[in-house]
Scaffold this active site. Structure first.
Site, PDB file in Angstrom:
ATOM      1  N   GLY A   1     -22.227   7.754 -22.800  1.00 25.28           N
ATOM      2  CA  GLY A   1     -23.075   7.293 -21.700  1.00 25.28           C
ATOM      3  C   GLY A   1     -24.089   8.360 -21.308  1.00 25.28           C
ATOM      4  O   GLY A   1     -23.763   9.547 -21.221  1.00 25.28           O
TER       5      GLY A   1
ATOM      6  N   GLY B   1     -19.083   0.767 -16.677  1.00 22.72           N
ATOM      7  CA  GLY B   1     -19.846   1.727 -17.493  1.00 22.72           C
ATOM      8  C   GLY B   1     -19.198   1.905 -18.854  1.00 22.72           C
ATOM      9  O   GLY B   1     -19.844   1.797 -19.904  1.00 22.72           O
ATOM     10  N   HIS B   2     -17.887   2.180 -18.836  1.00 22.06           N
ATOM     11  CA  HIS B   2     -17.159   2.296 -20.109  1.00 22.06           C
ATOM     12  C   HIS B   2     -17.292   1.006 -20.923  1.00 22.06           C
ATOM     13  O   HIS B   2     -17.479   1.038 -22.132  1.00 22.06           O
ATOM     14  CB  HIS B   2     -15.665   2.516 -19.847  1.00 22.06           C
ATOM     15  CG  HIS B   2     -15.329   3.767 -19.100  1.00 22.06           C
ATOM     16  ND1 HIS B   2     -14.840   3.752 -17.812  1.00 22.06           N
ATOM     17  CD2 HIS B   2     -15.371   5.075 -19.459  1.00 22.06           C
ATOM     18  CE1 HIS B   2     -14.604   4.992 -17.410  1.00 22.06           C
ATOM     19  NE2 HIS B   2     -14.921   5.813 -18.383  1.00 22.06           N
TER      20      HIS B   2
ATOM     21  N   HIS C   1     -14.168   1.364 -16.128  1.00 26.51           N
ATOM     22  CA  HIS C   1     -15.032   0.566 -15.258  1.00 26.51           C
ATOM     23  C   HIS C   1     -16.141  -0.026 -16.128  1.00 26.51           C
ATOM     24  O   HIS C   1     -16.158   0.172 -17.354  1.00 26.51           O
ATOM     25  CB  HIS C   1     -15.587   1.428 -14.126  1.00 26.51           C
ATOM     26  CG  HIS C   1     -16.238   2.712 -14.588  1.00 26.51           C
ATOM     27  ND1 HIS C   1     -17.361   2.738 -15.387  1.00 26.51           N
ATOM     28  CD2 HIS C   1     -15.890   4.013 -14.392  1.00 26.51           C
ATOM     29  CE1 HIS C   1     -17.702   3.996 -15.623  1.00 26.51           C
ATOM     30  NE2 HIS C   1     -16.820   4.794 -15.053  1.00 26.51           N
TER      31      HIS C   1
HETATM   32  P1  AMP Z   1     -15.212   9.371 -19.126  1.00 35.31           P
HETATM   33  O1  AMP Z   1     -14.065   8.428 -19.151  1.00 35.31           O
HETATM   34  O2  AMP Z   1     -15.665   9.751 -17.764  1.00 35.31           O
HETATM   35  O3  AMP Z   1     -15.021  10.552 -20.059  1.00 35.31           O
HETATM   36  O4  AMP Z   1     -16.428   8.550 -19.744  1.00 35.31           O
HETATM   37  C1  AMP Z   1     -16.346   7.997 -21.034  1.00 35.31           C
HETATM   38  C2  AMP Z   1     -17.732   7.602 -21.477  1.00 35.31           C
HETATM   39  O5  AMP Z   1     -18.253   6.620 -20.592  1.00 35.31           O
HETATM   40  C3  AMP Z   1     -18.707   8.788 -21.459  1.00 35.31           C
HETATM   41  O6  AMP Z   1     -19.518   8.741 -22.621  1.00 35.31           O
HETATM   42  C4  AMP Z   1     -19.484   8.546 -20.214  1.00 35.31           C
HETATM   43  O7  AMP Z   1     -20.782   9.094 -20.249  1.00 35.31           O
HETATM   44  C5  AMP Z   1     -19.538   7.030 -20.175  1.00 35.31           C
HETATM   45  N1  AMP Z   1     -19.817   6.573 -18.813  1.00 35.31           N
HETATM   46  C6  AMP Z   1     -19.190   6.958 -17.676  1.00 35.31           C
HETATM   47  N2  AMP Z   1     -19.769   6.376 -16.605  1.00 35.31           N
HETATM   48  C7  AMP Z   1     -20.789   5.609 -17.077  1.00 35.31           C
HETATM   49  C8  AMP Z   1     -21.768   4.769 -16.463  1.00 35.31           C
HETATM   50  N3  AMP Z   1     -21.807   4.598 -15.152  1.00 35.31           N
HETATM   51  N4  AMP Z   1     -22.650   4.157 -17.266  1.00 35.31           N
HETATM   52  C9  AMP Z   1     -22.622   4.329 -18.616  1.00 35.31           C
HETATM   53  N5  AMP Z   1     -21.724   5.105 -19.251  1.00 35.31           N
HETATM   54  C10 AMP Z   1     -20.820   5.737 -18.492  1.00 35.31           C
END
Ligand code: AMP
Length: 279
Positions: free
Chosen positions: A144, A33-34, A31
């Site tokens: 993140g 964020g990623h 999404h």
């Molecule tokens: P994940 O796929 O959930 O392991 O997340 C991968 C990276 O994206 C991690 O470093 C998370 O902290 C970051 N991340 C997830 N959601 C967000 C967000 N809403 N804003 C910024 N970074 C994010």
């Protein structure tokens, strides 16, 4: 964009990569964020690598490993459109070969909050991140602030084990109504989705009180809890006022302070946070 499968694939691609390398580790279901992490990595490095791996070691036996959203085709399209040079999409056996028995424990930082509710979670996170760092040898790795305790665990591990990696922490990306983007938001029903922004409103109430001078941690926790309690579909798990590096709970919100919380909305567990008095 090169799609890499085995450790050897990554190693040989890395050999040929000139200049600085930024790595964005993810579990996919990408999404905005990623994508903000990817964009930052692209801006700061000659080469940008990503990984997509739903890491079994960081899921507890009763957690959502099997149900975790997986959207590999659109993930790869998005990464390619953002100019990522290579993405590692390993299978569990590529990351954890037969006989695997070496784990990284970041003891104290992993203990409270998410670590207390999700035993073994940060052992899984630290182990896979250590493996990613060894395989990719990035100059910078992007995480993140959304997962604030994960950031603290990774930073501690990098310092303790002398990984030659700069950990770059990126701000939380939110929906217009304040809900932090998360792959798990896909689990929310429409009623639950309407309730979830109370999390952001609760954090904002805490931040506002802090900015007006409230430093007593119990008062801040209580205020945040009261706002959460206004939403019947949501159940608080914890509200924490802690040191952002050690995650030790604070009596007074003096110096950089992490206000973080976890809550259940139906069967979905959401986390969010805001830094008080810091950068
Ligand atoms: P994940 O796929 O959930 O392991 O997340 C991968 C990276 O994206 C991690 O470093 C998370 O902290 C970051 N991340 C997830 N959601 C967000 C967000 N809403 N804003 C910024 N970074 C994010």
């Amino acid at each position: 964009m090169k799609i890499l499968r085995t450790v050897d694939d990554v190693r040989s691609f890395r050999e040929g990569a000139r200049g600085s390398v930024g790595l964005v580790p993810t579990m996919g279901a990408l999404h905005a964020g990623h994508l903000s992490l990817v964009a930052r990595a692209r801006g700061e490095n000659d080469r940008t690598f990503a990984s997509i791996f739903v890491n079994p070691a960081q899921f507890g036996p009763n957690e959502d490993l099997a149900a975790y959203p997986r959207t590999p085709e659109s993930d790869l399209r998005l990464l390619e459109s953002l100019g990522v040079d290579a993405v590692w999409t390993p299978s569990p056996a590529d990351v954890y070969p037969p006989g695997f028995q070496t784990f990284v424990n970041v003891d104290e930082v992993s203990a409270p909050l998410e670590g207390a509710r999700r035993p073994g979670h940060f052992r899984g996170v630290a182990t896979v991140v250590a493996k990613l760092f060894n395989v990719f040898r990035p100059d910078r790795a992007y995480f993140g602030q959304k997962d604030a305790q994960q950031v603290a665990v990774v930073r501690r591990m990098v310092a303790d084990l002398s990984f030659p990696v700069d950990v770059v922490v990126c701000p939380i990306v939110r929906e217009a109504d304040g809900l932090a983007l998360s792959s798990r938001n896909a689990y929310l029903s429409s009623d639950e989705r309407r309730s979830a922004p109370v999390i952001f409103r609760a954090l904002e109430a805490g931040r506002l009180a802090f900015e007006k001078g409230q430093r007593d941690a119990n008062s801040l926790r209580r205020l945040v809890s009261e706002v959460l309690a206004t939403e019947p579909l949501l159940e608080e798990d914890y509200v924490s006022i802690a040191d952002p590096d050690t995650l030790a709970e604070r009596t007074f919100a003096e110096g950089p302070t992490l206000l973080s919380l976890a809550a259940r909305v139906g069967r979905t567990r959401l986390i969010d946070n805001v830094l008080l008095g810091g950068t």
